[in-house]
Design a protein around this motif. Structure first.
Motif, PDB file in Angstrom:
ATOM      1  N   SER A  20       0.849  -1.192   0.000  1.00 31.96           N
ATOM      2  CA  SER A  20       0.000   0.000   0.000  1.00 31.96           C
ATOM      3  C   SER A  20       0.881   1.238   0.000  1.00 31.96           C
ATOM      4  N   SER A  21       0.256   2.383  -0.230  1.00 33.72           N
ATOM      5  CA  SER A  21       1.015   3.629  -0.239  1.00 33.72           C
ATOM      6  C   SER A  21       0.244   4.717   0.487  1.00 33.72           C
ATOM      7  N   ASP A  22       0.975   5.685   0.958  1.00 34.49           N
ATOM      8  CA  ASP A  22       0.404   6.848   1.632  1.00 34.49           C
ATOM      9  C   ASP A  22       1.036   8.081   1.004  1.00 34.49           C
ATOM     10  N   ALA A  23       0.300   8.696   0.091  1.00 32.50           N
ATOM     11  CA  ALA A  23       0.847   9.842  -0.634  1.00 32.50           C
ATOM     12  C   ALA A  23       1.122  11.021   0.298  1.00 32.50           C
ATOM     13  N   SER A  24       0.329  11.158   1.340  1.00 34.24           N
ATOM     14  CA  SER A  24       0.510  12.296   2.252  1.00 34.24           C
ATOM     15  C   SER A  24       1.844  12.204   2.991  1.00 34.24           C
ATOM     16  N   LYS A  25       2.322  10.975   3.190  1.00 35.58           N
ATOM     17  CA  LYS A  25       3.611  10.760   3.856  1.00 35.58           C
ATOM     18  C   LYS A  25       4.716  10.418   2.867  1.00 35.58           C
ATOM     19  N   ASN A  26       4.344  10.294   1.590  1.00 35.73           N
ATOM     20  CA  ASN A  26       5.292   9.925   0.542  1.00 35.73           C
ATOM     21  C   ASN A  26       6.030   8.630   0.910  1.00 35.73           C
ATOM     22  N   GLN A  27       5.260   7.617   1.239  1.00 39.34           N
ATOM     23  CA  GLN A  27       5.846   6.347   1.613  1.00 39.34           C
ATOM     24  C   GLN A  27       4.970   5.194   1.127  1.00 39.34           C
ATOM     25  N   PHE A  28       5.565   4.027   1.032  1.00 43.51           N
ATOM     26  CA  PHE A  28       4.792   2.841   0.704  1.00 43.51           C
ATOM     27  C   PHE A  28       5.209   1.722   1.643  1.00 43.51           C
ATOM     28  N   SER A  29       4.320   0.747   1.790  1.00 46.26           N
ATOM     29  CA  SER A  29       4.494  -0.250   2.830  1.00 46.26           C
ATOM     30  C   SER A  29       4.282  -1.659   2.315  1.00 46.26           C
ATOM     31  N   LEU A  30       4.887  -2.582   3.036  1.00 46.29           N
ATOM     32  CA  LEU A  30       4.765  -4.010   2.742  1.00 46.29           C
ATOM     33  C   LEU A  30       4.208  -4.711   3.957  1.00 46.29           C
ATOM     34  N   GLN A  31       3.249  -5.571   3.727  1.00 50.52           N
ATOM     35  CA  GLN A  31       2.785  -6.479   4.778  1.00 50.52           C
ATOM     36  C   GLN A  31       2.847  -7.892   4.235  1.00 50.52           C
ATOM     37  N   LEU A  32       3.463  -8.783   4.989  1.00 50.52           N
ATOM     38  CA  LEU A  32       3.566 -10.184   4.610  1.00 50.52           C
ATOM     39  C   LEU A  32       3.072 -11.009   5.796  1.00 50.52           C
ATOM     40  N   SER A  33       1.995 -11.721   5.596  1.00 48.42           N
ATOM     41  CA  SER A  33       1.365 -12.434   6.706  1.00 48.42           C
ATOM     42  C   SER A  33       1.881 -13.862   6.822  1.00 48.42           C
ATOM     43  N   ALA A  34       1.588 -14.457   7.953  1.00 51.53           N
ATOM     44  CA  ALA A  34       1.895 -15.867   8.204  1.00 51.53           C
ATOM     45  C   ALA A  34       3.336 -16.205   7.863  1.00 51.53           C
ATOM     46  N   VAL A  35       4.260 -15.407   8.380  1.00 49.71           N
ATOM     47  CA  VAL A  35       5.668 -15.605   8.020  1.00 49.71           C
ATOM     48  C   VAL A  35       6.221 -16.879   8.654  1.00 49.71           C
ATOM     49  N   THR A  36       7.239 -17.416   7.993  1.00 46.21           N
ATOM     50  CA  THR A  36       7.984 -18.575   8.464  1.00 46.21           C
ATOM     51  C   THR A  36       9.467 -18.224   8.415  1.00 46.21           C
ATOM     52  N   PRO A  37      10.320 -19.064   8.977  1.00 49.12           N
ATOM     53  CA  PRO A  37      11.767 -18.778   8.891  1.00 49.12           C
ATOM     54  C   PRO A  37      12.255 -18.620   7.456  1.00 49.12           C
ATOM     55  N   GLU A  38      11.547 -19.195   6.502  1.00 47.94           N
ATOM     56  CA  GLU A  38      11.936 -19.037   5.099  1.00 47.94           C
ATOM     57  C   GLU A  38      11.756 -17.609   4.590  1.00 47.94           C
ATOM     58  N   ASP A  39      11.063 -16.784   5.339  1.00 49.34           N
ATOM     59  CA  ASP A  39      10.903 -15.376   4.969  1.00 49.34           C
ATOM     60  C   ASP A  39      12.039 -14.511   5.511  1.00 49.34           C
ATOM     61  N   THR A  40      12.972 -15.126   6.215  1.00 53.94           N
ATOM     62  CA  THR A  40      14.148 -14.398   6.686  1.00 53.94           C
ATOM     63  C   THR A  40      14.956 -13.929   5.485  1.00 53.94           C
ATOM     64  N   ALA A  41      15.225 -12.618   5.443  1.00 57.25           N
ATOM     65  CA  ALA A  41      15.889 -12.049   4.266  1.00 57.25           C
ATOM     66  C   ALA A  41      16.241 -10.587   4.530  1.00 57.25           C
ATOM     67  N   VAL A  42      17.029 -10.050   3.632  1.00 62.63           N
ATOM     68  CA  VAL A  42      17.196  -8.598   3.562  1.00 62.63           C
ATOM     69  C   VAL A  42      16.128  -8.089   2.596  1.00 62.63           C
ATOM     70  N   TYR A  43      15.359  -7.125   3.067  1.00 62.22           N
ATOM     71  CA  TYR A  43      14.261  -6.576   2.278  1.00 62.22           C
ATOM     72  C   TYR A  43      14.658  -5.196   1.758  1.00 62.22           C
ATOM     73  N   TYR A  44      14.456  -5.009   0.459  1.00 64.16           N
ATOM     74  CA  TYR A  44      14.787  -3.749  -0.201  1.00 64.16           C
ATOM     75  C   TYR A  44      13.532  -3.096  -0.769  1.00 64.16           C
ATOM     76  N   CYS A  45      13.434  -1.787  -0.643  1.00 59.54           N
ATOM     77  CA  CYS A  45      12.432  -1.055  -1.410  1.00 59.54           C
ATOM     78  C   CYS A  45      13.139  -0.356  -2.558  1.00 59.54           C
ATOM     79  N   VAL A  46      12.467  -0.326  -3.686  1.00 58.86           N
ATOM     80  CA  VAL A  46      13.100   0.091  -4.936  1.00 58.86           C
ATOM     81  C   VAL A  46      12.121   0.948  -5.725  1.00 58.86           C
ATOM     82  N   GLY A  47      12.632   1.978  -6.375  1.00 59.85           N
ATOM     83  CA  GLY A  47      11.793   2.821  -7.216  1.00 59.85           C
ATOM     84  C   GLY A  47      12.372   2.955  -8.609  1.00 59.85           C
TER      85      GLY A  47
END
Length: 123
Positions: A72-99
């Motif tokens: 999702s994004s919030d234009a008023s804050k000029n930011q965007f967000s990630l939500q990932l549900s039901a995580v497991t150890p396999e979701d362990t990672a370095v997460y990057y945001c990219v434009g």
């Protein structure tokens, strides 16, 4: 110069929801033809494209994550967000945001990268 910065918890428990935010400066997330992407890299693995939100608010997700991911994004804050549900150890990672440009170019471009944030899934 567009700059991106990820923020969020570095440790998430299994089955919980991972939430990250990317603050954008030096440019607007509503700039026409630009898109804002989440990419991650698990230990000893390559980059994995997770999903994108385009300047007009449309979203596209990796089929392998589609049941668990939301961007999702919030234009008023000029930011965007990630939500990932039901995580497991396999979701362990370095997460990057990219434009970068997505519309009007032969291939989506990934011009601007955050520094990355480590997320570990562990109890």
């Amino acid at each position: 110069q567009v700059q991106l910065r990820e923020s969020g918890p570095g440790l998430v428990k299994p089955s919980q929801t991972l939430s990250l935010t990317c603050a954008v400066s030096g440019g607007s997330i509503t700039t026409a033809y630009y898109a804002w992407t989440w990419i991650r890299q698990a230990p000893e693995k390559g980059l994995e494209w997770m999903g994108v939100i385009v300047y007009d608010g449309s979203t596209y997700y990796s089929p392998s994550l589609k049941s668990r991911i939301s961007i999702s994004s919030d234009a008023s804050k000029n930011q965007f967000s990630l939500q990932l549900s039901a995580v497991t150890p396999e979701d362990t990672a370095v997460y990057y945001c990219v434009g970068g440009l997505r519309v009007g170019v032969p291939e989506p471009r990934y011009d601007y990268w955050g520094q990355g944030t480590q997320v570990t899934v562990s109890s």
